[in-house]
Design a protein around this motif. Structure first.
Motif, mmCIF file in Angstrom:
data_model
loop_
_atom_site.group_PDB
_atom_site.id
_atom_site.type_symbol
_atom_site.label_atom_id
_atom_site.label_comp_id
_atom_site.label_asym_id
_atom_site.label_seq_id
_atom_site.Cartn_x
_atom_site.Cartn_y
_atom_site.Cartn_z
ATOM 1 N N THR A 1 0.840 -1.195 0.000
ATOM 2 C CA THR A 1 0.000 0.000 0.000
ATOM 3 C C THR A 1 0.873 1.242 0.000
ATOM 4 O OG1 THR A 1 -0.143 0.076 2.403
ATOM 5 C CG2 THR A 1 -1.870 -1.118 1.266
ATOM 6 N N LEU A 2 0.406 2.266 -0.661
ATOM 7 C CA LEU A 2 1.074 3.562 -0.681
ATOM 8 C C LEU A 2 0.044 4.624 -0.316
ATOM 9 C CD1 LEU A 2 3.065 3.304 -4.019
ATOM 10 C CD2 LEU A 2 3.998 3.161 -1.722
ATOM 11 N N GLU A 3 0.457 5.570 0.501
ATOM 12 C CA GLU A 3 -0.427 6.668 0.889
ATOM 13 C C GLU A 3 0.297 7.973 0.635
ATOM 14 O OE1 GLU A 3 -2.343 8.539 4.930
ATOM 15 O OE2 GLU A 3 -1.844 6.417 4.886
ATOM 16 N N GLY A 4 -0.284 8.808 -0.186
ATOM 17 C CA GLY A 4 0.341 10.081 -0.520
ATOM 18 C C GLY A 4 -0.621 11.233 -0.366
ATOM 19 N N TYR A 5 -0.109 12.433 -0.538
ATOM 20 C CA TYR A 5 -0.937 13.622 -0.388
ATOM 21 C C TYR A 5 -0.330 14.767 -1.195
ATOM 22 C CZ TYR A 5 2.641 15.127 2.909
ATOM 23 O OH TYR A 5 3.839 15.492 3.477
ATOM 24 N N TYR A 6 -1.117 15.822 -1.366
ATOM 25 C CA TYR A 6 -0.641 17.064 -1.948
ATOM 26 C C TYR A 6 -0.891 18.160 -0.927
ATOM 27 C CZ TYR A 6 0.033 21.021 -5.036
ATOM 28 O OH TYR A 6 0.489 22.172 -5.597
ATOM 29 N N GLN A 7 0.163 18.814 -0.488
ATOM 30 C CA GLN A 7 0.062 19.882 0.510
ATOM 31 C C GLN A 7 -0.083 21.216 -0.203
ATOM 32 O OE1 GLN A 7 0.072 19.638 3.833
ATOM 33 N NE2 GLN A 7 0.028 21.823 4.194
ATOM 34 N N TRP A 8 -1.169 21.919 0.081
ATOM 35 C CA TRP A 8 -1.433 23.211 -0.551
ATOM 36 C C TRP A 8 -1.643 24.248 0.526
ATOM 37 C CZ3 TRP A 8 -6.098 26.184 -0.974
ATOM 38 C CH2 TRP A 8 -5.987 27.272 -1.849
ATOM 39 N N ASN A 9 -1.031 25.398 0.371
ATOM 40 C CA ASN A 9 -1.197 26.509 1.297
ATOM 41 C C ASN A 9 -1.793 27.664 0.512
ATOM 42 O OD1 ASN A 9 -1.018 28.591 3.139
ATOM 43 N ND2 ASN A 9 1.046 28.062 3.811
ATOM 44 N N GLY A 10 -3.001 28.061 0.896
ATOM 45 C CA GLY A 10 -3.694 29.136 0.196
ATOM 46 C C GLY A 10 -3.039 30.494 0.378
ATOM 47 N N ASN A 11 -2.190 30.656 1.377
ATOM 48 C CA ASN A 11 -1.498 31.932 1.587
ATOM 49 C C ASN A 11 -0.347 32.130 0.620
ATOM 50 O OD1 ASN A 11 -3.178 32.604 3.738
ATOM 51 N ND2 ASN A 11 -1.856 31.562 5.206
ATOM 52 N N GLU A 12 0.079 31.062 -0.032
ATOM 53 C CA GLU A 12 1.177 31.077 -1.002
ATOM 54 C C GLU A 12 2.428 31.775 -0.459
ATOM 55 O OE1 GLU A 12 -0.296 32.680 -4.670
ATOM 56 O OE2 GLU A 12 -1.801 31.121 -4.861
ATOM 57 N N PRO A 13 3.080 31.196 0.545
ATOM 58 C CA PRO A 13 4.309 31.807 1.067
ATOM 59 C C PRO A 13 5.415 31.781 0.014
ATOM 60 C CG PRO A 13 3.966 29.642 2.035
ATOM 61 C CD PRO A 13 2.759 29.944 1.223
ATOM 62 N N TYR A 14 6.263 32.805 0.030
ATOM 63 C CA TYR A 14 7.285 32.926 -1.015
ATOM 64 C C TYR A 14 8.329 31.818 -0.939
ATOM 65 C CZ TYR A 14 10.498 34.836 2.450
ATOM 66 O OH TYR A 14 11.309 34.995 3.527
ATOM 67 N N ASP A 15 8.646 31.294 0.272
ATOM 68 C CA ASP A 15 9.643 30.229 0.392
ATOM 69 C C ASP A 15 9.000 28.840 0.525
ATOM 70 O OD1 ASP A 15 8.545 30.592 2.858
ATOM 71 O OD2 ASP A 15 10.435 30.717 3.947
ATOM 72 N N ARG A 16 7.654 28.733 0.347
ATOM 73 C CA ARG A 16 6.877 27.498 0.406
ATOM 74 C C ARG A 16 6.969 26.784 1.750
ATOM 75 N NH1 ARG A 16 8.134 23.975 -4.731
ATOM 76 N NH2 ARG A 16 9.393 23.126 -3.098
ATOM 77 N N THR B 1 4.114 3.971 3.411
ATOM 78 C CA THR B 1 4.095 2.805 2.544
ATOM 79 C C THR B 1 4.139 1.570 3.437
ATOM 80 O OG1 THR B 1 5.144 1.693 0.691
ATOM 81 C CG2 THR B 1 6.594 2.829 2.213
ATOM 82 N N ALA B 2 3.492 0.516 3.004
ATOM 83 C CA ALA B 2 3.433 -0.700 3.814
ATOM 84 C C ALA B 2 3.562 -1.921 2.916
ATOM 85 C CB ALA B 2 2.127 -0.771 4.587
ATOM 86 N N ILE B 3 4.188 -2.952 3.459
ATOM 87 C CA ILE B 3 4.319 -4.244 2.793
ATOM 88 C C ILE B 3 3.701 -5.280 3.718
ATOM 89 C CG2 ILE B 3 5.919 -5.971 1.907
ATOM 90 C CD1 ILE B 3 7.888 -3.692 1.400
ATOM 91 N N LEU B 4 2.860 -6.137 3.170
ATOM 92 C CA LEU B 4 2.158 -7.161 3.936
ATOM 93 C C LEU B 4 2.556 -8.536 3.423
ATOM 94 C CD1 LEU B 4 -0.303 -8.295 5.665
ATOM 95 C CD2 LEU B 4 -1.592 -8.007 3.572
#
Length: 119
Positions: free
Chosen positions: A59-74, A93-96
């Motif tokens: 299994t794989l678990e991912g995400y997309y991190q978004w900041n609505g303030n849009e900082p200049y250095d992220r 990530t997991a292996i069974l």
């Protein structure tokens, strides 16, 4: 003795229930006939593979991190693990690996190992 007629909607309900019970009864007889039939033999390919009973999974678990303030250095302040804004990340990530018990096959015990890596 007087026989009373059942009103229209109730007649339909009785008909539907009667058909449902009739179908349920025929299903029970089919299951009983299936149970008395001899079992199919194990295919030769499965019988010769000593690791055929072992199950693997990933299994794989991912995400997309978004900041609505849009900082200049992220950089998102006051966050522990997800400090970077507007980026993809791998959370976990997991292996069974599993071998389930099967008394009919002579395996009275089983084992399961879950290996996990991530935040």
């Amino acid at each position: 003795m007087k026989v009373e007629r059942v009103p229209g909607p109730w007649r339909l309900a009785r008909l539907v229930m009667g058909v449902a019970f009739a179908l349920a009864g025929t299903q029970g007889r089919a299951d009983a006939q299936e149970a008395t039939r001899p079992a199919d033999p194990v295919p030769a390919a499965v019988a010769t593979n000593p690791f055929g009973h072992i199950t693997f999974g990933v299994t794989l678990e991912g995400y997309y991190q978004w900041n609505g303030n849009e900082p200049y250095d992220r950089v998102t302040p006051l966050r522990a693990y997800d400090t970077r804004a507007n980026t993809f990340g791998l959370q976990q990530t997991a292996i069974l690996i599993e071998s389930a018990p099967d008394v009919a096959a002579g395996r009275r015990f089983g084992a399961r190992v879950d290996l996990q890596f991530g935040q």
